[in-house]
Design an enzyme around this catalytic site. Structure first.
Site, PDB file in Angstrom:
ATOM      1  CE1 TYR A  48      -4.129  -1.586  -0.336  1.00  0.00           C
ATOM      2  CE2 TYR A  48      -3.073  -3.236   1.057  1.00  0.00           C
ATOM      3  CZ  TYR A  48      -4.092  -2.869   0.193  1.00  0.00           C
ATOM      4  OH  TYR A  48      -5.053  -3.773  -0.154  1.00  0.00           O
ATOM      5  CB  VAL A  96      -8.247   3.055  -2.542  1.00  0.00           C
ATOM      6  CG1 VAL A  96      -9.252   2.027  -2.027  1.00  0.00           C
ATOM      7  CG2 VAL A  96      -7.220   2.370  -3.445  1.00  0.00           C
ATOM      8  CG  ASP A  97      -8.008   7.108  -7.593  1.00  0.00           C
ATOM      9  OD1 ASP A  97      -8.861   8.014  -7.454  1.00  0.00           O
ATOM     10  OD2 ASP A  97      -8.086   6.258  -8.503  1.00  0.00           O
ATOM     11  CG  HIS A 103     -13.995  -1.073  -2.215  1.00  0.00           C
ATOM     12  ND1 HIS A 103     -13.868  -1.585  -3.483  1.00  0.00           N
ATOM     13  CD2 HIS A 103     -15.133  -1.631  -1.708  1.00  0.00           C
ATOM     14  CE1 HIS A 103     -14.880  -2.416  -3.739  1.00  0.00           C
ATOM     15  NE2 HIS A 103     -15.670  -2.441  -2.688  1.00  0.00           N
ATOM     16  N   GLY A 127     -16.543   2.295 -15.624  1.00  0.00           N
ATOM     17  CA  GLY A 127     -15.200   1.719 -15.454  1.00  0.00           C
ATOM     18  C   GLY A 127     -15.071   0.669 -14.387  1.00  0.00           C
ATOM     19  CB  SER A 142     -14.589  -5.888 -13.995  1.00  0.00           C
ATOM     20  OG  SER A 142     -14.380  -6.087 -12.610  1.00  0.00           O
ATOM     21  CG  ASN A 145     -16.464  -0.971 -18.223  1.00  0.00           C
ATOM     22  OD1 ASN A 145     -15.755  -0.234 -17.542  1.00  0.00           O
ATOM     23  ND2 ASN A 145     -16.377  -2.288 -18.159  1.00  0.00           N
ATOM     24  CD  GLU A 192     -12.800  -5.595 -20.916  1.00  0.00           C
ATOM     25  OE1 GLU A 192     -12.178  -5.874 -21.946  1.00  0.00           O
ATOM     26  OE2 GLU A 192     -12.397  -5.848 -19.772  1.00  0.00           O
TER      27      GLU A 192
HETATM   28  N1  APR Z   1     -12.214   3.561 -19.702  1.00  0.00           N
HETATM   29  C1  APR Z   1     -13.296   2.871 -19.258  1.00  0.00           C
HETATM   30  N2  APR Z   1     -13.225   1.645 -18.707  1.00  0.00           N
HETATM   31  C2  APR Z   1     -12.006   1.069 -18.611  1.00  0.00           C
HETATM   32  C3  APR Z   1     -10.834   1.718 -19.057  1.00  0.00           C
HETATM   33  C4  APR Z   1     -10.974   3.016 -19.629  1.00  0.00           C
HETATM   34  N3  APR Z   1      -9.930   3.701 -20.085  1.00  0.00           N
HETATM   35  N4  APR Z   1      -9.778   0.891 -18.826  1.00  0.00           N
HETATM   36  C5  APR Z   1     -10.271  -0.217 -18.267  1.00  0.00           C
HETATM   37  N5  APR Z   1     -11.625  -0.115 -18.133  1.00  0.00           N
HETATM   38  C6  APR Z   1     -12.563  -1.092 -17.577  1.00  0.00           C
HETATM   39  C7  APR Z   1     -12.180  -2.540 -17.820  1.00  0.00           C
HETATM   40  O1  APR Z   1     -12.722  -2.978 -19.060  1.00  0.00           O
HETATM   41  C8  APR Z   1     -12.810  -3.249 -16.624  1.00  0.00           C
HETATM   42  O2  APR Z   1     -14.143  -3.667 -16.922  1.00  0.00           O
HETATM   43  O3  APR Z   1     -12.542  -0.926 -16.182  1.00  0.00           O
HETATM   44  C9  APR Z   1     -12.861  -2.155 -15.544  1.00  0.00           C
HETATM   45  C10 APR Z   1     -11.876  -2.360 -14.399  1.00  0.00           C
HETATM   46  O4  APR Z   1     -12.221  -3.533 -13.721  1.00  0.00           O
HETATM   47  P1  APR Z   1     -11.391  -4.035 -12.440  1.00  0.00           P
HETATM   48  O5  APR Z   1      -9.935  -4.047 -12.729  1.00  0.00           O
HETATM   49  O6  APR Z   1     -12.017  -5.315 -12.008  1.00  0.00           O
HETATM   50  O7  APR Z   1     -11.648  -2.871 -11.349  1.00  0.00           O
HETATM   51  P2  APR Z   1     -12.932  -2.615 -10.436  1.00  0.00           P
HETATM   52  O8  APR Z   1     -14.172  -3.051 -11.125  1.00  0.00           O
HETATM   53  O9  APR Z   1     -12.840  -1.221  -9.947  1.00  0.00           O
HETATM   54  O10 APR Z   1     -12.648  -3.603  -9.229  1.00  0.00           O
HETATM   55  C11 APR Z   1     -13.543  -3.618  -8.146  1.00  0.00           C
HETATM   56  O11 APR Z   1     -12.129  -5.110  -6.962  1.00  0.00           O
HETATM   57  O12 APR Z   1     -10.118  -5.926  -6.185  1.00  0.00           O
HETATM   58  C12 APR Z   1     -11.107  -5.076  -5.973  1.00  0.00           C
HETATM   59  O13 APR Z   1     -11.206  -3.561  -4.265  1.00  0.00           O
HETATM   60  C13 APR Z   1     -10.825  -3.669  -5.602  1.00  0.00           C
HETATM   61  O14 APR Z   1     -12.279  -1.758  -5.832  1.00  0.00           O
HETATM   62  C14 APR Z   1     -11.736  -2.883  -6.506  1.00  0.00           C
HETATM   63  C15 APR Z   1     -12.813  -3.885  -6.872  1.00  0.00           C
END
Ligand code: APR
EC number: 2.3.1.286
Length: 237
Positions: free
Chosen positions: A56, A97-98, A113, A179, A181, A205, A207
């Protein structure tokens, strides 16, 4: 948009990706490089506190070198203009967390979170803004004990301010997910909660997320383009 008054927005790592902060589940993402159970659980912290603090510390130092991107800035504009009119509300809930939403100018952000730039004393429950390393085991500024940990919700812990979030979802007319998943609950279930209350649901998003089929509309592309376009639409009315 005339019928929309109360908006809830959920953001995830994708909104900060174009600011240079890595997401979690991409092929080169944070969880490809670290096992969650080694760095992001209460057990991991008990087993190897120095490793967890260093993980961290590294992320805390990195976010302080990054800047908000146009997606963060447009949400700040939306908050300012939307809540400037009476009878309208907007709640921005982030899994991130930013502090890029705050640095873009958003005033009311729910960090469900936790926050990298906050330290929590597990002895006296003090929370303080923290920009330095915690791995040297600095004493708590309140009680002096060496029980400071990152103010981060680890896997297996309860996310913050859930009552406030569900309350806002129950009043929402529009729920927008940006943004994320959709892999982690309870945030992944907010879309169903909002739908159950009759809200319109929109996903922005790169994807389709895991719960993409649950949204009324999905727009695919980079957040730095999709979010400002959508904010313009909302504010045009
Ligand atoms: N613009 C839009 N979406 C984007 C971009 C972008 N430039 N780049 C990536 N993404 C999308 C990806 O396609 C993906 O679906 O952002 C998503 C990121 O997914 P994760 O990496 O799973 O992040 P997140 O959904 O925030 O994770 C949730 O999981 O591990 C934990 O605590 C952590 O808060 C986090 C939580």
């Amino acid at each position: 948009m005339d019928d929309i008054r109360n908006i809830v927005i959920l953001t995830g790592a994708g909104i900060s990706a174009e600011s240079g902060i890595e997401t979690f589940r991409a092929e080169d993402g944070l969880w490809e490089k670290h096992r969650i159970e080694d760095v992001a659980t209460p057990d991991a912290f008990r087993r190897d506190p120095v490793l967890v603090q260093k993980f961290y510390d590294m992320r805390r130092a990195a976010v302080q070198t990054k800047e908000p991107n146009p997606a963060h800035h447009s949400l700040a504009r939306l908050e300012h203009e939307w809540t400037g009119a009476s009878g309208r509300s907007l709640l921005l809930v982030t899994q991130n967390v930013d502090d890029l939403h705050e640095r873009a100018g958003v005033t009311n952000v729910v960090h469900m979170h936790g926050e990298l730039l906050s330290a929590w004393c597990s002895a006296c429950d003090m929370r303080a803004r923290w920009s330095e390393h915690l791995s040297g085991d600095p004493p708590c500024p309140e009680c002096g004990s060496k029980a400071l940990r990152p103010d981060i919700v680890w896997f297996g812990e309860m996310p913050y301010r859930m009552d406030e979030i569900y309350d806002a979802l129950s009043q929402s007319d529009l729920f927008v997910s940006i943004g994320t998943s959709g892999a982690v609950y309870p945030a992944a279930g907010f879309v169903q909660e909002a739908r159950a209350q009759g809200a319109r649901t929109l996903e922005l998003n790169l994807e389709p997320s895991q719960g993409s089929h649950l949204f009324d509309e999905t727009r695919l592309g980079p957040a730095s383009e999709l979010v400002p376009q959508w904010v313009d639409e909302v504010l045009r009315g």
